[in-house]
Design an enzyme around this catalytic site. Structure first.
Site, PDB file in Angstrom:
ATOM      1  N   CYS A  37       0.828  -1.200   0.000  1.00  0.00           N
ATOM      2  CA  CYS A  37       0.000   0.000   0.000  1.00  0.00           C
ATOM      3  C   CYS A  37       0.868   1.258   0.000  1.00  0.00           C
ATOM      4  O   CYS A  37       0.436   2.321  -0.447  1.00  0.00           O
ATOM      5  CB  CYS A  37      -0.939   0.005   1.202  1.00  0.00           C
ATOM      6  SG  CYS A  37      -0.115  -0.148   2.793  1.00  0.00           S
ATOM      7  N   PHE A  38       2.107   1.137   0.492  1.00  0.00           N
ATOM      8  CA  PHE A  38       3.025   2.286   0.491  1.00  0.00           C
ATOM      9  C   PHE A  38       4.188   2.090  -0.476  1.00  0.00           C
ATOM     10  O   PHE A  38       5.130   2.887  -0.467  1.00  0.00           O
ATOM     11  CB  PHE A  38       3.580   2.518   1.909  1.00  0.00           C
ATOM     12  CG  PHE A  38       2.548   2.964   2.886  1.00  0.00           C
ATOM     13  CD1 PHE A  38       2.021   4.250   2.825  1.00  0.00           C
ATOM     14  CD2 PHE A  38       2.069   2.101   3.865  1.00  0.00           C
ATOM     15  CE1 PHE A  38       1.060   4.663   3.724  1.00  0.00           C
ATOM     16  CE2 PHE A  38       1.113   2.515   4.765  1.00  0.00           C
ATOM     17  CZ  PHE A  38       0.590   3.789   4.697  1.00  0.00           C
TER      18      PHE A  38
END
EC number: 2.3.2.26
Length: 1029
Positions: free
Chosen positions: A997-998
């Site tokens: 997600c990052f």
């Protein structure tokens, strides 16, 4: 005292006047009585005379029938004079007997016998009389010694014909022919038709084909629908006296041709056209000798009809089965015969007439060459073909390749040969724009000869001093008749070639290379691309009207058919479609200023702009919309934020429930996601787009998993398309709309997701299936290549297809049950035959790719387009949209990734672990492993389209000392230890991990490069998750 009183005098005068008037009146009465008596006596006398003559006629015929009196020519002549003197309509029977007596006395042997019940015996009788008395060939009197009388008797016949013409003879024959022939099955017998045609010809021949009589013959006889067709079938032995040549020469004068057309109007002009064309087909020698005049005549007549052809229905138009909406009065009585007229017109684009007219083009010999090997089939992706070797071989052999590969020039455009070919092309182009309802038939006929279009291209390439593009660009700026004809040639070539390539399948184009070789298609596409570009960029299109606008659409249509074919299966070299003289920066500046030419370029040929620049333009459009909707953070305002809470165990259900009811602008805006675990406890962390990215990726991964049965994978390359059996989900259409919105959101935000779609499905998302040139069969290999091969084998089947036992239906195993789908109503009882096998193939392809998933596709498109404006995607082809969704299919640029990497936890670009990492990725990992690494850290195996500078959040690497469950983030100590390579303990047992997600790689501080390589390879191979591509 003796004077007469005044009153007595006036009374005397009045009495005298009255007496005079009475005497005058009496005389008039006497005169009137005498006149009436004379009229009555005359009438009674006539009646007695008529009665007497009728009695004499009756007695004469009665005596002749009973044999008591012998007929001779003199007695027949005397009785004929008497009958014709007193003839009235009620004397028809007597007149019929007289005609039969005359014919019997002249020993007429060739009386037409009515062999069809509908024939009227009286018509036959009267026709025989007229045939007999307009020519002396059958007269007994001129035989033998009477030959000297023939000239005088012929003059009598000519006088009879002249009298008939004055009394409207041709008009009556036209009515008779139209009533008998303007129907699907003629009601005139062979003898009757022969008689009528012979009668109609005799005045023309007698007058030595004078213009007046030729005009009457054309207007009244040759305009009868399918006249020549019926003559050819019923009486092929009838002589036409070289009529075709005389008609052609008569009509070659423009004012005479216009006069005929004006008299006939549209419907009957078309009938005349059909008869002339069939005459040309039947008289090949005359057609060859008078080709120029023939072509001019047909073009003039079609041009006249074209004036009244309308594109749409209105109060002033009428429907015509061949011309379409027509603004002249339509004779609906001719509709029954229109199939026969159409059949006549078809000779114009039949092989025989085309060979005759295009003899100069078809006689051209093309240099022979060895067959070019077809481009190899794709092994992994339909759109990525290893074509380099093909092009290398093709261009190495350029010396032996046909001379049509590139324009050579050298042929004067004002030469007779060029003028002739141009005028023929104008004829067919006029036919295409006039005969709107049979346009496809014309195109199919023109493409039937495999060598016509390549040789026409060779002819085009030889025109002008240099050939090709320059000549036609000069024609665009000239309004001369010569320029218009040259452009009409180009237009016809484009229309026919586009039609041909549209109906050919991939095997015929790439392997058999029907009509055009692959190298020729490359050259032609380059020519078309440049031509369209210059028309737009030089400002010609902005002011184009009429013929120039039609030319543009014709050339552009052919260009786009080639481009889309190339997108499906590559045949052109790299960067073939790009315009190197077009600066993207200049184009974007003009787009900002609203310049028309820049807008038109983007609308019609966006492929000339490099793909990267178009993606940048797309991102700019999205950014501008975000700004206009207030979805971007500014110094004065913050965008509205939508918060949703998602349970990890029910991610799809919670996401669907909370997002499907949101307004479109809220979905386009900022969405913050908070995850809760199974116990209902919030997970730590603040969403700064990273958590939403993870949520979006997980949602998309779940809905596109074939196990859910919303989507299926194609056989072979396993690409996604809607499942026909998705209805097992209660709310499957709402789910499709939701999926469309989520995918639209990913594209809107520039988040790449590993979702490989079948190209036929993406084509429908882009709306390509609504195009006039879309063919379902061309897209079928992207669904099922084996099924495509089976269908095309039916097309090529040489025997009787009905032997295969196929019907117009499709049997499918649906969850263990055999279901029969009818391709058309009643299809399961209709066998597939040689006549309908092409329809069967297209119906089957359309059913598999459209009908079966129509509702699912419509719901998905509805959701997707609510986020992504379809006009934004017009600048991308189907494969390019796939790249927009799933990232670039090029190899990963490690230098670009390294340049845009952020380091945490003490790592830096010169750290030895980081140096090892980049060295391993570049030297030790192959391309597939590098893709697995990228998927491991970003959830997508492909890089962003615009490079890693556009990866959000940016790729980062963090030094970690403990496992993920013990990790509490960076501390001053951990950062210092990482920076100075100080380890608490050897991390050899731990694997690298990631937070997709990052876009974050969590990397332990390994002591050896070999350990890093082995651990990283193991981690990326074991943590790829559900792999779609």
């Amino acid at each position: 005292m003796f004077s007469v009183p005044q009153s007595s005098k006036s009374e005397f005068l009045d009495k005298a006047r009255q007496a005079r008037e009475e005497r005058k009146g009496q005389k008039e009465k006497e005169r009137a009585a005498i006149l009436i008596q004379a009229l009555v006596r005359r009438f009674l006398c006539r009646c007695r005379l008529q009665k007497q003559i009728r009695k004499e006629v009756d007695d004469y015929f009665q005596a002749s029938e009973t044999g008591t009196s012998k007929r001779n020519a003199l007695s027949i002549f005397k009785i004929a004079r008497k009958l014709l003197f007193i003839y009235r309509p009620e004397d028809k029977m007597k007149f019929e007997k007289l005609c039969r007596a005359i014919l019997a006395s002249m020993e007429v042997e060739n009386e037409p016998k009515p062999d069809i019940l509908q024939d009227n015996k009286l018509v036959t009788l009267y026709l025989t009389m007229l045939v007999t008395f307009t020519d002396t060939l059958t007269w007994r009197i001129v035989r033998g010694k009477g030959e000297a009388l023939r000239p005088a008797l012929m003059r009598i016949c000519e006088n009879i014909m002249g009298h008939l013409n004055q009394k409207g003879f041709y008009s009556i024959l036209q009515i008779l022919l139209t009533n008998g022939l303007a129907r699907s099955k003629p009601s005139l017998s062979k003898g009757t038709l022969t008689a009528i045609f012979t009668l109609s010809l005799r005045p023309v021949i007698a007058a030595h084909f004078s213009e007046n009589l030729l005009r009457s013959f054309l207007i009244h006889i040759m305009s009868v629908p399918a006249m020549i067709s019926h003559l050819n079938v019923l009486t092929p032995e009838v002589k036409t006296h070289d009529l075709l040549r005389k008609f052609i020469l008569f009509l070659s004068r423009e004012e005479q041709c216009l006069d005929i057309c004006v008299c006939l109007e549209g419907s009957h002009t078309l009938c005349l056209l059909g008869n002339l064309i069939q005459l040309g087909y039947l008289n090949e020698k005359v057609l060859e000798e008078e080709a120029n005049h023939f072509v001019k005549d047909l073009t003039d007549m079609l041009s006249y009809c074209q004036r009244y052809v309308s594109q749409k229905k209105s109060n002033l138009t009428h429907w015509h089965p061949v011309l379409g909406w027509f603004s002249q009065t339509v004779d609906y009585g001719l509709n029954e015969s229109m199939p026969l007229v159409t059949k006549q017109l078809q000779h114009l684009w039949g092989v025989s007439v085309i060979r005759t007219l295009f003899s100069d083009v078809l006689s051209k010999k093309l240099e022979s060459q060895e067959p070019t090997p077809p481009p190899p089939q794709p092994s992994t992706s339909q759109n990525n073909l290893p074509v380099k070797n093909l092009f290398k071989r093709a261009f190495q052999k350029s010396a032996s390749v046909r001379n049509i590969l590139k324009p050579v020039g050298g042929k004067r455009v004002d030469s007779a040969e060029v003028q002739k070919v141009c005028s023929i092309c104008v004829l067919y182009q006029t036919a295409l724009s006039t005969l709107t309802q049979i346009r496809l038939q014309i195109l199919t006929g023109l493409t039937h000869l495999d060598d016509l279009l390549p040789k026409l291209w060779a002819f085009i390439c030889e025109l002008g001093p240099q050939g090709g593009l320059k000549l036609f660009m000069e024609c665009l700026n000239n309004d001369t008749e010569e320029s218009k004809q040259l452009l009409a040639m180009l237009m016809l070539f484009c229309d026919c070639s586009r039609h041909l390539i549209t109906i050919l399948d991939d095997i015929e184009v790439y392997e058999e290379q029907t009509s055009f070789k692959i190298e020729e298609l490359i050259t032609i596409s380059s020519f078309l691309n440049t031509f369209v570009y210059k028309m737009i960029w030089d400002g010609i299109l902005e002011n184009a009207k009429g013929e120039k606008l039609e030319l543009f659409h014709s050339v552009h249509g052919w260009l786009m058919v080639l481009y889309e074919r190339d997108c499906r299966r590559r045949f052109t070299p790299d960067d073939h479609w790009l315009r190197k003289d077009l600066k993207p920066s200049l184009l974007f500046q003009e787009l900002e200023k609203g310049k028309k030419r820049a807008q038109l370029l983007l609308q019609y040929i966006p492929h000339v702009i490099p793909h990267k620049n178009r993606v940048l333009l797309f991102r700019n459009i999205v950014t501008k919309e975000k700004e206009s909707l207030g979805l971007v953070e500014t110094s004065s305002a913050s965008p509205h934020v939508t918060h949703i809470t998602i349970r990890r165990s029910r991610m799809l259900e919670d996401g669907y429930d909370q997002l499907r009811r949101l307004p479109v602008n809220s979905i386009k805006g900022v969405i913050r996601v908070k995850f809760v675990n199974d116990l209902g406890v919030d997970e730590a962390g603040i969403d700064q787009d990273g958590v939403f990215k993870e949520f979006l990726e997980e949602i998309i991964k779940k809905v596109f998993n074939p196990a859910l049965n919303l989507f299926k994978t194609t056989s072979g390359n396993e690409r996604l398309y809607p499942s026909p059996t998705s209805y097992i989900h209660e709310n499957h259409l709402q789910l499709f709309e939701f999926v469309g919105k989520m995918l639209g959101k990913a594209v809107y935000e520039g988040i790449v997701v590993d979702v490989p779609f079948a190209s036929f499905f993406l084509s429908q998302v882009l709306g390509h299936h609504h195009s006039t040139f879309y063919s379902s069969i061309d897209e079928l290999p992207s669904l099922d290549s084996e099924f495509y091969k089976n269908l095309t084998s039916i097309k090529r089947y040489d025997g009787d297809v009905s032997d295969l036992g196929l019907t117009l239906s499709y049997d499918e195993d649906v969850m263990g049950q055999l279901v029969c789908h009818e391709l058309i109503p009643g299809g399961k009882t209709m066998p597939v035959t040689n006549e309908n096998k092409i329809s069967y193939i297209h119906l089957m392809a359309h059913f598999r790719m459209h009908t079966q998933i129509k509702e699912q596709t419509a719901a998905f498109i509805r959701g997707f387009r609510s986020i992504i404006n379809p006009e934004w995607l017009h600048m991308f082809s189907t494969p390019e949209v796939q790249r927009l969704v799933s990232g670039d299919n090029a190899e990963i640029d490690l230098d670009d990734l390294k340049k845009h990497t952020v380091y945490y936890g003490g790592f830096h670009s010169s750290h030895r672990v980081i140096i090892w990492l980049w060295d391993i990725l570049s030297s030790d990992f192959n391309a597939e492993e590098r893709a697995m690494f990228l998927k491991f850290v970003t959830s997508c195996s492909r890089p962003p389209l615009l490079g890693f500078a556009y990866l959000k959040p940016p790729f980062s690497i963090r030094c970690v000392e403990v496992s993920d469950d013990q990790d509490t983030g960076d501390t001053l100590g951990s950062v210092l230890r990482g920076f100075f390579t100080i380890r608490k303990k050897e991390p050899g047992g731990r694997l690298p991990t990631s937070s997709t997600c990052f876009n974050l790689l969590k990397l332990p501080n390994y002591s050896k490069k070999s350990i890093l390589r082995d651990k990283l390879r193991y981690a990326i191979s074991m943590n790829t998750g559900f792999e779609l591509s």
